[in-house]
Scaffold this active site. Structure first.
Site, PDB file in Angstrom:
ATOM      1  N   TYR A 179     -34.346 -67.024   1.279  1.00 21.20           N
ATOM      2  CA  TYR A 179     -35.521 -66.433   0.628  1.00 21.20           C
ATOM      3  C   TYR A 179     -35.148 -65.676  -0.648  1.00 21.20           C
ATOM      4  O   TYR A 179     -35.634 -66.027  -1.743  1.00 21.20           O
ATOM      5  CB  TYR A 179     -36.272 -65.539   1.602  1.00 21.20           C
ATOM      6  CG  TYR A 179     -37.484 -64.871   1.006  1.00 21.20           C
ATOM      7  CD1 TYR A 179     -38.562 -65.619   0.567  1.00 21.20           C
ATOM      8  CD2 TYR A 179     -37.536 -63.491   0.851  1.00 21.20           C
ATOM      9  CE1 TYR A 179     -39.684 -65.012   0.000  1.00 21.20           C
ATOM     10  CE2 TYR A 179     -38.646 -62.873   0.293  1.00 21.20           C
ATOM     11  CZ  TYR A 179     -39.711 -63.626  -0.137  1.00 21.20           C
ATOM     12  OH  TYR A 179     -40.809 -63.033  -0.703  1.00 21.20           O
ATOM     13  N   GLN A 193     -36.089 -70.758 -23.993  1.00 22.51           N
ATOM     14  CA  GLN A 193     -35.907 -72.071 -24.622  1.00 22.51           C
ATOM     15  C   GLN A 193     -37.189 -72.638 -25.208  1.00 22.51           C
ATOM     16  O   GLN A 193     -37.178 -73.251 -26.277  1.00 22.51           O
ATOM     17  CB  GLN A 193     -35.321 -73.056 -23.615  1.00 22.51           C
ATOM     18  CG  GLN A 193     -34.990 -74.427 -24.214  1.00 22.51           C
ATOM     19  CD  GLN A 193     -34.194 -75.291 -23.263  1.00 22.51           C
ATOM     20  OE1 GLN A 193     -33.812 -74.868 -22.178  1.00 22.51           O
ATOM     21  NE2 GLN A 193     -33.935 -76.528 -23.675  1.00 22.51           N
ATOM     22  N   ARG A 234     -43.820 -61.105   9.409  1.00 25.95           N
ATOM     23  CA  ARG A 234     -43.110 -59.881   9.051  1.00 25.95           C
ATOM     24  C   ARG A 234     -43.422 -58.776  10.054  1.00 25.95           C
ATOM     25  O   ARG A 234     -44.495 -58.769  10.670  1.00 25.95           O
ATOM     26  CB  ARG A 234     -43.536 -59.462   7.642  1.00 25.95           C
ATOM     27  CG  ARG A 234     -42.424 -58.895   6.793  1.00 25.95           C
ATOM     28  CD  ARG A 234     -42.870 -58.751   5.361  1.00 25.95           C
ATOM     29  NE  ARG A 234     -44.055 -57.912   5.223  1.00 25.95           N
ATOM     30  CZ  ARG A 234     -44.656 -57.681   4.064  1.00 25.95           C
ATOM     31  NH1 ARG A 234     -44.202 -58.249   2.969  1.00 25.95           N
ATOM     32  NH2 ARG A 234     -45.721 -56.902   3.998  1.00 25.95           N
TER      33      ARG A 234
END
Length: 215
Positions: A45, A62, A86
């Site tokens: 993660y 760029q 979670r």
């Protein structure tokens, strides 16, 4: 992404990219970094978020893409999904069901928390005022708490208790091993952002919305 003048790209990143660094005591600034163990499967993660931030920075330089990264801390609130695994999301589901909150550790890990509405206001502000090619911490400096303190605050508001049930080794491998995940939001605050909700206020509002449908 190569097109010019077609809006702004805001990548939602995470404070987990900072990893573990005990020498940082006042919260990670955007220039700080710690250790992430690449051989820990859980590291997929934070490592993927780091790589994605680098892609944003590379395209910004760029190709002139107007891109920035918002490093979110532990965001909580009534918008949490039922599939969220979670710890704080599991605590909330227990509290809403009138069941005791179960801690799978001593709960000593310290985290930066932020109520969902405050996080949303930060993201809007970054879209308006953030600098391209930059990263910003999204965290409430007044909501730095241990997981145990979070659980105890939620339990008190919901009228339930906190219990402890240490998990088996296989389950523990899916948990973050970082002991102190605190972010310094000074860079975001310099843009004019101020959170409105303390942890207790945010959790009380979350319970009220999800039980009574009132904001």
């Amino acid at each position: 992404l190569r097109a010019q003048g077609h809006g702004r790209l805001q990548f939602l990143s995470t404070g987990e990219i900072y990893g573990e660094n005990p020498s940082v005591r006042d919260g990670f600034s955007e220039e700080d970094f710690g250790r992430v163990d690449p051989m820990n499967p859980r590291s997929c993660y934070p490592e993927s978020k780091r790589a994605a931030e680098t892609l944003c920075a590379s395209y910004a330089r760029q190709y002139g893409v107007d891109a920035l990264a918002a490093r979110l801390c532990y965001v909580y609130g009534p918008t949490v999904t039922s599939s969220n695994s979670r710890a704080d999301a599991q605590f909330l589901r227990k509290a809403l069901a009138g069941e005791d909150i179960v801690l799978k550790s001593a709960g000593a890990q310290v985290r930066s928390y932020c109520y969902a509405a405050d996080a949303a206001s930060a993201l809007v502000l970054l879209l308006q005022r953030g600098r391209a090619g930059q990263a910003y911490n999204v965290a409430n400096r007044s909501s730095v708490h241990s997981i145990r303190e979070y659980a105890q605050t939620l339990a008190r508001l919901a009228g339930v208790s906190v219990t402890f049930d240490l998990p088996p080794e296989a389950e523990r491998q899916g948990y973050s091993t970082v002991t102190r995940a605190v972010q310094n939001p000074a860079k975001l605050e310099a843009l004019g952002w101020r959170p409105l909700f303390s942890l207790e206020e945010g959790l009380a509002r979350t319970l009220r919305i999800l039980t009574e449908g009132e904001a």
